[in-house]
Scaffold this active site. Structure first.
Site, PDB file in Angstrom:
ATOM      1  N   GLY A  41       4.081 -10.843  -7.055  1.00 52.11           N
ATOM      2  CA  GLY A  41       5.309  -9.897  -6.874  1.00 52.11           C
ATOM      3  C   GLY A  41       5.140  -9.814  -4.637  1.00 52.11           C
ATOM      4  O   GLY A  41       3.862 -10.129  -4.167  1.00 52.11           O
TER       5      GLY A  41
ATOM      6  N   LYS B 160       7.332  11.552  -8.301  1.00 51.11           N
ATOM      7  CA  LYS B 160       7.103  10.195  -8.147  1.00 51.11           C
ATOM      8  C   LYS B 160       8.942  10.569  -8.318  1.00 51.11           C
ATOM      9  O   LYS B 160       9.204  11.553  -8.989  1.00 51.11           O
ATOM     10  CB  LYS B 160       7.340   9.441  -9.134  1.00 51.11           C
TER      11      LYS B 160
ATOM     12  N   GLY C 133       7.199  -7.978  -2.570  1.00 51.15           N
ATOM     13  CA  GLY C 133       7.524  -7.100  -1.851  1.00 51.15           C
ATOM     14  C   GLY C 133       6.852  -6.573  -0.191  1.00 51.15           C
ATOM     15  O   GLY C 133       5.902  -8.082   0.092  1.00 51.15           O
ATOM     16  N   ASN C 134       7.000  -4.810   0.070  1.00 50.39           N
ATOM     17  CA  ASN C 134       5.920  -4.664   0.496  1.00 50.39           C
ATOM     18  C   ASN C 134       4.070  -4.666   0.964  1.00 50.39           C
ATOM     19  O   ASN C 134       4.135  -5.802   1.168  1.00 50.39           O
ATOM     20  CB  ASN C 134       6.121  -3.750   0.837  1.00 50.39           C
ATOM     21  N   ALA C 135       4.030  -4.852  -1.064  1.00 51.75           N
ATOM     22  CA  ALA C 135       2.825  -4.727  -0.964  1.00 51.75           C
ATOM     23  C   ALA C 135       1.850  -6.001  -0.909  1.00 51.75           C
ATOM     24  O   ALA C 135       0.771  -6.426  -0.052  1.00 51.75           O
ATOM     25  CB  ALA C 135       2.189  -4.532  -2.173  1.00 51.75           C
ATOM     26  N   GLY C 136       2.439  -7.107  -1.668  1.00 49.98           N
ATOM     27  CA  GLY C 136       1.845  -8.561  -1.589  1.00 49.98           C
ATOM     28  C   GLY C 136       2.450  -9.081  -0.352  1.00 49.98           C
ATOM     29  O   GLY C 136       1.443 -10.146   0.192  1.00 49.98           O
TER      30      GLY C 136
HETATM   31  N1  GLU Z   1       4.807   4.419  -3.295  1.00 50.81           N
HETATM   32  C1  GLU Z   1       3.852   4.066  -2.840  1.00 50.81           C
HETATM   33  C2  GLU Z   1       2.663   4.615  -4.210  1.00 50.81           C
HETATM   34  O1  GLU Z   1       2.861   4.104  -5.267  1.00 50.81           O
HETATM   35  C3  GLU Z   1       3.845   5.478  -1.666  1.00 50.81           C
HETATM   36  C4  GLU Z   1       3.575   7.157  -2.097  1.00 50.81           C
HETATM   37  C5  GLU Z   1       2.951   7.697  -0.654  1.00 50.81           C
HETATM   38  O2  GLU Z   1       3.605   7.002   0.797  1.00 50.81           O
HETATM   39  O3  GLU Z   1       3.239   9.419  -1.021  1.00 50.81           O
HETATM   40  O4  GLU Z   1       1.145   5.236  -3.775  1.00 50.81           O
END
Ligand code: GLU
Length: 423
Positions: free
Chosen positions: A225, A113, A227-230
């Site tokens: 939330g 990360k 954003g993209n996910a929400g």
């Molecule tokens: N940021 C996303 C996660 O937390 C995707 C990570 C990725 O696609 O490598 O799973």
């Protein structure tokens, strides 16, 4: 958004939480102590200092990180966050969770990360581009197709991935698009990556609902939330599951309407007004209040440590579907388990994003691209089989779903470590 917690004794450091979760699974697995000790820490991390020219002519210095938690099963993989509250311990926790995420859906990758401490909401497009390129100029030396593959996360998006892939191409002297996923389609992005995190979560909810005997048609869903996910959770919750979205929130607060919200209209409103707040016909609620609204499915899709020992007893949905990483603390987990709240843990529920990122890497390697139906079908297979494996493990050991997901993931990583001869 830590307003939910008022318990001064509860540990809210995400990395300490990630270690505590691992310890619980290690006890169930009777894990080799050396492997356990190795898995409690990241293998490598890089701290970088980034000078960036701002629009007003000054140069601002930003701090950034990349943590490569564990690569025993393949190159480290995970997103990159731009956030004003970023800390190295948050990035470590997120990198650990990526390790368990890739393992639980059984894709041949490790966990990593990245993060930069910045406030993207106050930065222009030009400043964000220069920051993104500065990050790759420093971190470029440790990432790579076979080493570590970044992707979007909180407040990063396909445009930012495009600048990063472009900067990396200049460092290498040629295009190597597979080094970053979540790219725009024009430069090797994958069909179906944009909504993959939420879509994968919906597949998991669908399977859980069958086991629990819950009819998702008309079931009420609350989303923290936006954003993209929400946003995609709201759209796909309606489209794939027939749910009624009764409340959503963003960092500024939430909106509630027991008769249901039209997700696309709320998305358009947020785009025009900067927040969901003020959407016609809704009652305004705080983020803490939103979590306590009675509903069938609560979908935390924002940040870590939102549900804690202090508020969990007042949160009583049938299912908590964690699209965010780390939204529930161990104290809250215990309360949920006691109260029969069924948790779909983060690194299972939100694994759709990294799964389609993996599909993107495969397509980049072959330079041959799949249609969106193929992506959806392969994602569904991965998420469905991972869910059932976790559910069966929870039943077999009589443990909560998070610990069951850990048992499967840690066992896979531990076996890779053993067979490689590290321990
Ligand atoms: N940021 C996303 C996660 O937390 C995707 C990570 C990725 O696609 O490598 O799973």
């Amino acid at each position: 958004m830590t307003e939910a917690n008022t318990n001064p004794t509860e540990e809210l450091n995400p990395f300490k939480i990630a270690q505590k979760q691992l310890d619980k699974a290690a006890a169930v697995l009777n894990l080799d102590p050396a492997i356990h000790a190795l898995l409690r820490e990241p293998l490598r991390e890089l701290h970088v200092t980034l000078p960036v020219k701002m629009d007003d002519g000054t140069t601002k210095i930003f701090k950034g990180f990349r943590v490569q938690y564990n690569d025993s099963r393949g190159p480290t993989k995970g997103g990159l966050r731009f956030h004003s509250q970023e800390t190295i311990d948050t990035v470590r926790a997120l990198a650990a969770w990526m390790t368990w995420k890739t393992a639980v859906v059984d894709i041949p990758l490790g966990g990593g990360k990245g993060g930069v401490i910045c406030n993207p909401k106050e930065m222009s497009m030009g400043e964000l581009e220069r920051l993104s390129r500065a990050y790759i100029r420093q971190v470029g030396r440790i990432i790579g197709l076979e080493k570590d593959v970044p992707a979007p996360d909180v407040y990063t998006n396909p445009q930012i991935m495009a600048w990063m892939a472009d900067e990396y191409a200049f460092l290498k002297g040629y295009n190597e698009f597979g080094v970053i996923t979540g790219k725009p389609l024009e430069i090797g992005g994958s069909q179906g990556r944009m909504d993959a995190t939420a879509r994968g979560g919906m597949y998991v909810i669908r399977e859980a609902a069958k086991i629990l005997g819950l009819d998702t048609n008309g079931a009420t869903m609350v989303i923290q939330g936006f954003g993209n996910a929400g946003q995609f959770a709201a759209l796909l919750g309606v489209e794939l599951l027939g749910c009624k979205i009764i409340a959503v929130s963003d960092s500024k607060g939430g909106i509630y309407n027991p008769d249901g919200l039209d997700p696309q209209a709320v998305i358009d409103w947020k785009r025009e007004n900067g927040s969901v707040i003020g959407f016609p016909g809704t009652e305004q609620v705080t983020n803490a209040e939103l979590l306590e609204i009675p509903c069938d499915i609560l979908t935390p899709s924002a940040l870590e440590s939102q549900i804690t020992g202090a508020n969990a007893k007042r949160i009583t949905p049938k299912i908590v579907a964690e699209l965010a990483n780390g939204p529930t603390t161990p104290e809250a987990d215990e309360i949920f388990y006691k109260n029969g709240v069924y948790v779909l843990p983060d690194f299972l529920c939100n694994a759709g994003g990294v799964t389609v990122s993996y599909f993107e890497m495969v397509q980049n390697a072959y330079d041959y691209y799949w249609d969106v139906e193929t992506i959806h079908q392969r994602l569904d297979e991965k998420m469905t089989s991972a869910y059932h494996a976790v559910h069966e493990t929870a039943e077999k050991f009589q443990i909560d779903m998070r610990t069951a997901a850990y048992v499967i993931a840690v066992d896979r990583v531990a076996n890779a470590i053993k067979v490689r001869g590290w321990v």
